[in-house]
Design a protein around this motif. Structure first.
Motif, mmCIF file in Angstrom:
data_model
loop_
_atom_site.group_PDB
_atom_site.id
_atom_site.type_symbol
_atom_site.label_atom_id
_atom_site.label_comp_id
_atom_site.label_asym_id
_atom_site.label_seq_id
_atom_site.Cartn_x
_atom_site.Cartn_y
_atom_site.Cartn_z
ATOM 1 N N ALA A 252 0.830 -1.210 0.000
ATOM 2 C CA ALA A 252 0.000 0.000 0.000
ATOM 3 C C ALA A 252 0.866 1.262 0.000
ATOM 4 O O ALA A 252 0.585 2.216 -0.738
ATOM 5 C CB ALA A 252 -0.938 -0.008 1.207
ATOM 6 N N VAL A 253 1.910 1.285 0.811
ATOM 7 C CA VAL A 253 2.763 2.475 0.847
ATOM 8 C C VAL A 253 3.585 2.580 -0.434
ATOM 9 O O VAL A 253 3.842 3.685 -0.943
ATOM 10 C CB VAL A 253 3.655 2.483 2.113
ATOM 11 N N GLU A 254 3.968 1.449 -1.004
ATOM 12 C CA GLU A 254 4.699 1.465 -2.276
ATOM 13 C C GLU A 254 3.823 2.026 -3.396
ATOM 14 O O GLU A 254 4.270 2.850 -4.199
ATOM 15 C CB GLU A 254 5.147 0.046 -2.632
ATOM 16 N N GLN A 255 2.574 1.592 -3.432
ATOM 17 C CA GLN A 255 1.651 2.092 -4.442
ATOM 18 C C GLN A 255 1.409 3.587 -4.266
ATOM 19 O O GLN A 255 1.423 4.362 -5.231
ATOM 20 C CB GLN A 255 0.319 1.338 -4.344
ATOM 21 N N ALA A 256 1.210 4.014 -3.030
ATOM 22 C CA ALA A 256 0.947 5.429 -2.757
ATOM 23 C C ALA A 256 2.149 6.302 -3.097
ATOM 24 O O ALA A 256 2.001 7.458 -3.503
ATOM 25 C CB ALA A 256 0.566 5.611 -1.287
ATOM 26 N N ALA A 257 3.346 5.743 -2.963
ATOM 27 C CA ALA A 257 4.572 6.508 -3.223
ATOM 28 C C ALA A 257 4.834 6.706 -4.711
ATOM 29 O O ALA A 257 5.700 7.507 -5.087
ATOM 30 C CB ALA A 257 5.763 5.826 -2.570
ATOM 31 N N GLY A 258 4.127 5.987 -5.554
ATOM 32 C CA GLY A 258 4.199 6.217 -6.993
ATOM 33 C C GLY A 258 5.576 6.016 -7.608
ATOM 34 O O GLY A 258 5.979 6.778 -8.481
ATOM 35 N N GLY A 259 6.306 4.988 -7.158
ATOM 36 C CA GLY A 259 7.605 4.693 -7.734
ATOM 37 C C GLY A 259 8.786 5.284 -6.980
ATOM 38 O O GLY A 259 9.935 4.968 -7.286
ATOM 39 N N LEU A 303 12.020 2.943 7.981
ATOM 40 C CA LEU A 303 11.010 2.379 8.874
ATOM 41 C C LEU A 303 9.652 3.037 8.679
ATOM 42 O O LEU A 303 8.629 2.527 9.160
ATOM 43 C CB LEU A 303 11.437 2.533 10.339
ATOM 44 N N SER A 304 9.620 4.178 7.997
ATOM 45 C CA SER A 304 8.367 4.900 7.797
ATOM 46 C C SER A 304 8.471 5.720 6.515
ATOM 47 O O SER A 304 9.533 5.798 5.880
ATOM 48 C CB SER A 304 8.072 5.808 8.998
ATOM 49 N N ASP A 305 7.342 6.320 6.139
ATOM 50 C CA ASP A 305 7.294 7.157 4.946
ATOM 51 C C ASP A 305 6.108 8.099 5.067
ATOM 52 O O ASP A 305 5.100 7.775 5.718
ATOM 53 C CB ASP A 305 7.144 6.284 3.688
ATOM 54 N N ASP A 306 6.210 9.260 4.436
ATOM 55 C CA ASP A 306 5.140 10.251 4.507
ATOM 56 C C ASP A 306 3.830 9.747 3.917
ATOM 57 O O ASP A 306 2.752 10.259 4.261
ATOM 58 C CB ASP A 306 5.559 11.531 3.780
ATOM 59 N N GLU A 307 3.881 8.766 3.011
ATOM 60 C CA GLU A 307 2.655 8.254 2.393
ATOM 61 C C GLU A 307 1.894 7.303 3.296
ATOM 62 O O GLU A 307 0.744 6.962 3.012
ATOM 63 C CB GLU A 307 2.983 7.545 1.075
ATOM 64 N N LEU A 308 2.525 6.864 4.375
ATOM 65 C CA LEU A 308 1.862 5.951 5.299
ATOM 66 C C LEU A 308 0.667 6.654 5.944
ATOM 67 O O LEU A 308 0.806 7.706 6.559
ATOM 68 C CB LEU A 308 2.863 5.521 6.377
ATOM 69 N N GLY A 309 -0.514 6.098 5.752
ATOM 70 C CA GLY A 309 -1.717 6.675 6.346
ATOM 71 C C GLY A 309 -2.402 7.740 5.519
ATOM 72 O O GLY A 309 -3.356 8.375 5.989
ATOM 73 N N THR A 310 -1.964 7.955 4.275
ATOM 74 C CA THR A 310 -2.612 8.937 3.408
ATOM 75 C C THR A 310 -3.828 8.321 2.712
ATOM 76 O O THR A 310 -4.055 7.108 2.755
ATOM 77 C CB THR A 310 -1.640 9.438 2.334
ATOM 78 N N THR A 311 -4.582 9.157 2.043
ATOM 79 C CA THR A 311 -5.743 8.676 1.285
ATOM 80 C C THR A 311 -5.319 7.667 0.229
ATOM 81 O O THR A 311 -5.985 6.631 0.040
ATOM 82 C CB THR A 311 -6.456 9.866 0.618
#
Length: 362
Positions: A252-259, A303-311
């Motif tokens: 999910a976070v990989e998809q949200a990060a868009g590459g 361990l984390s990313d800004d996209e974690l928990g976004t729409t």
């Protein structure tokens, strides 16, 4: 070093050969499973210039007729457009059912070439020659093939076992540090599932250079574990789902990060975050998350990313392949070496994640 690991899948038995400087033995190994035929070597713009000529020379010397087909590097190549292009090229070059495809590259090439092999003429022969650490320990083993859709990763694919997997750890020397390290994210995941000596080995890895020094042992341990899982559950009806540890949040976070994130980096994030959340629920033993974070951070994995928990993150999560009848199955660790299944309604999982991840950010 030369190790042979046998995969006794229900549909096929085949060897995984782990050989230092294995590219030099390519002709010999291919001839053990294939008679002379036409071979489409599918590679990408990064790997092709490094190894395609060597592979072609080896195969030509064995009486094989080789066509090199090149796709752009990167996750975006796992698309309908590139799949159709490969199949069109195979047809235009008159590949028949007796011919084969050799996937030369990382996980993207392996997934794309494997899917093409599985559907062209209802299936032609396939060999995997993975050139990234991630592909060597994960995607080349077990027969999963796929392309991505806008809705999520790997939503179109097949289970299609190769005739041979040839792993040459020495090709990892050409990888940039980030590409080497991302593969280690999958290794830590496997070690956490297995525990024991494998987990202890990862505790000795304190830098990217240490990954390379211990590559043979790390690859062998990962592949042996995955081969056992695939033999027990080829099409992921139950036990093979254990390999999804870290992938529910990771995909999910990989998809949200868009590459922007590599797959192994996303898995590292998913592995750490899920362990943290399940430790808070007292389903994971105290201290497991710290052990995981220590191993990941030692080589620079996030361990984390800004996209974690976004729409966008939750939108991708709703398309997870493990959702059945609105129930999402997640894999967590009771303790190192003891994975467990956690099945819960997707709406409630998202509500829980929204609460916990927003608290972490605040």
């Amino acid at each position: 070093m030369e190790k042979t690991i046998i995969v006794n899948a229900k549909s096929k038995t085949y060897n995984i050969e782990i050989i230092d400087h294995g590219l030099k033995k390519l002709r010999e190994k291919v001839q053990t499973v294939w008679s002379p035929r036409k071979v489409a070597v599918i590679t990408d713009e990064n790997v092709g210039p490094l190894y395609a000529n060597q592979v072609q020379r080896q195969l030509n010397a064995g009486g094989f007729v080789v066509e090199v087909l090149t796709v752009p590097a990167g996750e975006s190549s796992k698309s309908w457009m590139n799949l159709e292009k490969i199949i069109q090229q195979l047809a235009e070059k008159h590949f028949g059912r007796q011919d084969g495809i050799l996937a030369l590259g990382g996980g993207v090439v392996g997934d794309l070439a494997g899917l093409a092999a599985s559907i062209y003429l209802r299936g032609i022969a396939l060999i995997q020659l993975p050139t990234s650490l991630l592909a060597q320990v994960d995607s080349s083993v077990g027969g999963k093939t796929a392309i991505d859709l806008a809705a999520g990763k790997n939503l179109v694919g097949t289970f299609y076992q190769p005739d041979l997997v040839l792993i040459d750890p020495t090709v990892l020397l050409t990888l940039k540090s980030r590409c080497l390290v991302e593969g280690y994210g999958e290794i830590v995941k496997c070690a956490a599932l297995v525990g024991g000596d494998f987990w202890q080995l990862t505790g000795q890895i304190k830098s990217p250079q240490a990954i390379m020094r211990n590559a043979n042992a790390l690859i062998e341990a990962s592949v042996r574990f995955k081969a056992q899982i695939v033999a027990a559950d080829e099409t992921e009806t139950r036990r093979r789902q254990l390999l999804n540890l870290g992938h529910t949040l990771g995909h999910a976070v990989e998809q949200a990060a868009g590459g922007r994130l590599f797959h192994g980096e996303a898995v590292a994030i998913g592995l750490y975050q899920l362990s943290r959340l399940f430790e808070q629920k007292k389903l994971t033993a105290v201290g497991v998350t710290e052990q995981i974070s220590t191993r990941l951070q030692a080589v620079g994995l996030p361990l984390s990313d800004d996209e974690l928990g976004t729409t966008d993150f939750y939108r991708a999560l709703k398309h997870d392949k493990k959702i059945k009848q609105q129930q999402l199955t997640m894999i967590y660790l009771k303790k190192i070496g003891q994975p467990e299944f956690y099945c819960y309604p997707i709406k409630q999982v998202i509500g829980w994640l929204q609460q916990e991840l927003s608290q972490k950010k605040s």
